[in-house]
Design a protein around this motif. Sequence first.
Motif, PDB file in Angstrom:
ATOM      1  N   TYR A   1      -4.908  -1.024  -4.187  1.00  0.00           N
ATOM      2  CA  TYR A   1      -3.854  -1.344  -5.146  1.00  0.00           C
ATOM      3  C   TYR A   1      -4.375  -1.253  -6.572  1.00  0.00           C
ATOM      4  O   TYR A   1      -3.744  -0.664  -7.453  1.00  0.00           O
ATOM      5  CB  TYR A   1      -3.317  -2.751  -4.860  1.00  0.00           C
ATOM      6  CG  TYR A   1      -2.504  -3.337  -5.993  1.00  0.00           C
ATOM      7  CD1 TYR A   1      -1.179  -2.963  -6.184  1.00  0.00           C
ATOM      8  CD2 TYR A   1      -3.067  -4.246  -6.882  1.00  0.00           C
ATOM      9  CE1 TYR A   1      -0.433  -3.480  -7.225  1.00  0.00           C
ATOM     10  CE2 TYR A   1      -2.339  -4.770  -7.924  1.00  0.00           C
ATOM     11  CZ  TYR A   1      -1.023  -4.388  -8.103  1.00  0.00           C
ATOM     12  OH  TYR A   1      -0.289  -4.903  -9.148  1.00  0.00           O
ATOM     13  N   LEU A   2      -5.545  -1.839  -6.815  1.00  0.00           N
ATOM     14  CA  LEU A   2      -6.101  -1.860  -8.166  1.00  0.00           C
ATOM     15  C   LEU A   2      -6.540  -0.475  -8.620  1.00  0.00           C
ATOM     16  O   LEU A   2      -6.433  -0.134  -9.795  1.00  0.00           O
ATOM     17  CB  LEU A   2      -7.268  -2.841  -8.225  1.00  0.00           C
ATOM     18  CG  LEU A   2      -6.879  -4.315  -8.073  1.00  0.00           C
ATOM     19  CD1 LEU A   2      -8.111  -5.186  -7.853  1.00  0.00           C
ATOM     20  CD2 LEU A   2      -6.101  -4.811  -9.285  1.00  0.00           C
ATOM     21  N   ARG A   3      -7.026   0.324  -7.686  1.00  0.00           N
ATOM     22  CA  ARG A   3      -7.400   1.691  -8.033  1.00  0.00           C
ATOM     23  C   ARG A   3      -6.181   2.504  -8.459  1.00  0.00           C
ATOM     24  O   ARG A   3      -6.251   3.350  -9.340  1.00  0.00           O
ATOM     25  CB  ARG A   3      -8.074   2.373  -6.841  1.00  0.00           C
ATOM     26  CG  ARG A   3      -9.531   1.987  -6.632  1.00  0.00           C
ATOM     27  CD  ARG A   3     -10.079   2.682  -5.404  1.00  0.00           C
ATOM     28  NE  ARG A   3     -11.513   2.493  -5.277  1.00  0.00           N
ATOM     29  CZ  ARG A   3     -12.215   2.860  -4.214  1.00  0.00           C
ATOM     30  NH1 ARG A   3     -11.605   3.434  -3.184  1.00  0.00           N
ATOM     31  NH2 ARG A   3     -13.513   2.664  -4.162  1.00  0.00           N
TER      32      ARG A   3
ATOM     33  N   ARG B   1       0.814  -1.212   0.000  1.00  0.00           N
ATOM     34  CA  ARG B   1       0.000   0.000   0.000  1.00  0.00           C
ATOM     35  C   ARG B   1       0.848   1.263   0.000  1.00  0.00           C
ATOM     36  O   ARG B   1       0.367   2.345  -0.328  1.00  0.00           O
ATOM     37  CB  ARG B   1      -0.949  -0.018   1.210  1.00  0.00           C
ATOM     38  CG  ARG B   1      -2.101  -1.013   1.034  1.00  0.00           C
ATOM     39  CD  ARG B   1      -2.873  -1.235   2.309  1.00  0.00           C
ATOM     40  NE  ARG B   1      -2.084  -1.976   3.281  1.00  0.00           N
ATOM     41  CZ  ARG B   1      -2.579  -2.472   4.420  1.00  0.00           C
ATOM     42  NH1 ARG B   1      -3.852  -2.295   4.709  1.00  0.00           N
ATOM     43  NH2 ARG B   1      -1.812  -3.145   5.251  1.00  0.00           N
ATOM     44  N   GLU B   2       2.125   1.133   0.351  1.00  0.00           N
ATOM     45  CA  GLU B   2       3.012   2.292   0.351  1.00  0.00           C
ATOM     46  C   GLU B   2       3.478   2.630  -1.062  1.00  0.00           C
ATOM     47  O   GLU B   2       3.714   3.793  -1.386  1.00  0.00           O
ATOM     48  CB  GLU B   2       4.216   2.028   1.245  1.00  0.00           C
ATOM     49  CG  GLU B   2       3.875   1.889   2.716  1.00  0.00           C
ATOM     50  CD  GLU B   2       5.115   1.615   3.539  1.00  0.00           C
ATOM     51  OE1 GLU B   2       6.238   1.660   2.970  1.00  0.00           O
ATOM     52  OE2 GLU B   2       4.980   1.352   4.748  1.00  0.00           O
ATOM     53  N   ASN B   3       3.611   1.603  -1.902  1.00  0.00           N
ATOM     54  CA  ASN B   3       4.088   1.829  -3.265  1.00  0.00           C
ATOM     55  C   ASN B   3       3.457   0.798  -4.209  1.00  0.00           C
ATOM     56  O   ASN B   3       4.119  -0.117  -4.673  1.00  0.00           O
ATOM     57  CB  ASN B   3       5.619   1.735  -3.312  1.00  0.00           C
ATOM     58  CG  ASN B   3       6.186   2.115  -4.664  1.00  0.00           C
ATOM     59  OD1 ASN B   3       5.490   2.730  -5.477  1.00  0.00           O
ATOM     60  ND2 ASN B   3       7.424   1.732  -4.919  1.00  0.00           N
ATOM     61  N   PRO B   4       2.155   0.922  -4.460  1.00  0.00           N
ATOM     62  CA  PRO B   4       1.451  -0.093  -5.247  1.00  0.00           C
ATOM     63  C   PRO B   4       1.983  -0.265  -6.663  1.00  0.00           C
ATOM     64  O   PRO B   4       1.912  -1.359  -7.222  1.00  0.00           O
ATOM     65  CB  PRO B   4       0.000   0.410  -5.248  1.00  0.00           C
ATOM     66  CG  PRO B   4       0.097   1.877  -4.969  1.00  0.00           C
ATOM     67  CD  PRO B   4       1.266   2.014  -4.047  1.00  0.00           C
TER      68      PRO B   4
ATOM     69  N   GLU C   1     -13.621   3.351 -14.084  1.00  0.00           N
ATOM     70  CA  GLU C   1     -13.709   4.039 -12.796  1.00  0.00           C
ATOM     71  C   GLU C   1     -14.884   3.522 -11.963  1.00  0.00           C
ATOM     72  O   GLU C   1     -14.887   3.644 -10.742  1.00  0.00           O
ATOM     73  CB  GLU C   1     -13.845   5.552 -13.010  1.00  0.00           C
ATOM     74  CG  GLU C   1     -12.593   6.204 -13.571  1.00  0.00           C
ATOM     75  CD  GLU C   1     -11.386   6.012 -12.665  1.00  0.00           C
ATOM     76  OE1 GLU C   1     -11.565   5.963 -11.442  1.00  0.00           O
ATOM     77  OE2 GLU C   1     -10.262   5.911 -13.190  1.00  0.00           O
ATOM     78  N   GLU C   2     -15.895   2.960 -12.620  1.00  0.00           N
ATOM     79  CA  GLU C   2     -17.012   2.362 -11.896  1.00  0.00           C
ATOM     80  C   GLU C   2     -16.706   0.913 -11.530  1.00  0.00           C
ATOM     81  O   GLU C   2     -17.162   0.400 -10.514  1.00  0.00           O
ATOM     82  CB  GLU C   2     -18.285   2.428 -12.738  1.00  0.00           C
ATOM     83  CG  GLU C   2     -18.779   3.849 -12.996  1.00  0.00           C
ATOM     84  CD  GLU C   2     -20.019   3.869 -13.856  1.00  0.00           C
ATOM     85  OE1 GLU C   2     -20.403   2.798 -14.352  1.00  0.00           O
ATOM     86  OE2 GLU C   2     -20.596   4.945 -14.035  1.00  0.00           O
ATOM     87  N   PHE C   3     -15.923   0.260 -12.376  1.00  0.00           N
ATOM     88  CA  PHE C   3     -15.633  -1.157 -12.167  1.00  0.00           C
ATOM     89  C   PHE C   3     -14.632  -1.377 -11.037  1.00  0.00           C
ATOM     90  O   PHE C   3     -14.834  -2.224 -10.171  1.00  0.00           O
ATOM     91  CB  PHE C   3     -15.089  -1.765 -13.464  1.00  0.00           C
ATOM     92  CG  PHE C   3     -14.503  -3.132 -13.296  1.00  0.00           C
ATOM     93  CD1 PHE C   3     -15.316  -4.245 -13.228  1.00  0.00           C
ATOM     94  CD2 PHE C   3     -13.130  -3.307 -13.197  1.00  0.00           C
ATOM     95  CE1 PHE C   3     -14.773  -5.507 -13.067  1.00  0.00           C
ATOM     96  CE2 PHE C   3     -12.577  -4.562 -13.035  1.00  0.00           C
ATOM     97  CZ  PHE C   3     -13.412  -5.666 -12.975  1.00  0.00           C
ATOM     98  N   ARG C   4     -13.575  -0.599 -11.007  1.00  0.00           N
ATOM     99  CA  ARG C   4     -12.478  -0.886 -10.092  1.00  0.00           C
ATOM    100  C   ARG C   4     -12.856  -0.847  -8.607  1.00  0.00           C
ATOM    101  O   ARG C   4     -12.359  -1.665  -7.832  1.00  0.00           O
ATOM    102  CB  ARG C   4     -11.308   0.060 -10.374  1.00  0.00           C
ATOM    103  CG  ARG C   4     -10.442  -0.422 -11.522  1.00  0.00           C
ATOM    104  CD  ARG C   4      -9.205   0.420 -11.672  1.00  0.00           C
ATOM    105  NE  ARG C   4      -9.461   1.586 -12.494  1.00  0.00           N
ATOM    106  CZ  ARG C   4      -8.603   2.591 -12.616  1.00  0.00           C
ATOM    107  NH1 ARG C   4      -7.466   2.562 -11.973  1.00  0.00           N
ATOM    108  NH2 ARG C   4      -8.893   3.615 -13.386  1.00  0.00           N
ATOM    109  N   PRO C   5     -13.741   0.052  -8.170  1.00  0.00           N
ATOM    110  CA  PRO C   5     -14.096   0.030  -6.739  1.00  0.00           C
ATOM    111  C   PRO C   5     -14.782  -1.257  -6.299  1.00  0.00           C
ATOM    112  O   PRO C   5     -14.857  -1.539  -5.107  1.00  0.00           O
ATOM    113  CB  PRO C   5     -15.050   1.226  -6.609  1.00  0.00           C
ATOM    114  CG  PRO C   5     -14.667   2.133  -7.712  1.00  0.00           C
ATOM    115  CD  PRO C   5     -14.292   1.228  -8.843  1.00  0.00           C
TER     116      PRO C   5
END
Length: 205
Positions: free
Chosen positions: A34-36, A6-9, A131-135
């Motif tokens: 990470y995926l976002r 999470r510090e450097n995805p 942008e709708e899928f990733r969350p």
Amino acid sequence: MEKDIRENPMAYSLDEAMEEFGHGRLDRIGLIGYLRANEAESLKYFRLIFITDVDGIYKAIEAQRGIWIDVQQDGRVHSVPYFDRLLSMLDDLQDIIENSYLMEELPPWWAYSIVVDTSGIALCMDYYHDEEFRPLLPMQSAEDLELPPDQSYTLIKVESKLLKVEDYAANFGVDTSAVRAWIRRGKLPAAIKYGREWRIPELCK
């Protein structure tokens, strides 16, 4: 991994992120973060769980065929003619696909899908806004996605035949009076009135 993802995805691959997730070192919120943050890896994940190429279509058809054969042999759901017709229509769809031109691999955030309803079996092409899928990630399969596609196009469809009440009753091994009662009670909502007669899609449950 020495550092927290999470510090450097951007420094980690999808395989590394999924390994961390699988071992419990990265929770669901962390994986979503990470995926976002990493669009390329997010797209790679999308392609893992959706049908994004022609080879995937054939694999999906074979998987669906296997499921229907297992359910048919189980004998507790629907009639044998119902599943015979489902399998026949799936074969017809595959034959048409084999003789059609389809993109071997779809552009980003596009996916193929096989849709089955009372009107028939169709191959569709769907678009999901990234942008709708990733969350909503991570998911185990496309079936886990609750968000409908932003756009959907039917490419190929094998239509369900409309049966007379007598033929539908014969398929399900019941009296015509039972079928007419189902229609009156709204249990066959796809039934269509033609003049004084009813027609029922053969895939109507």
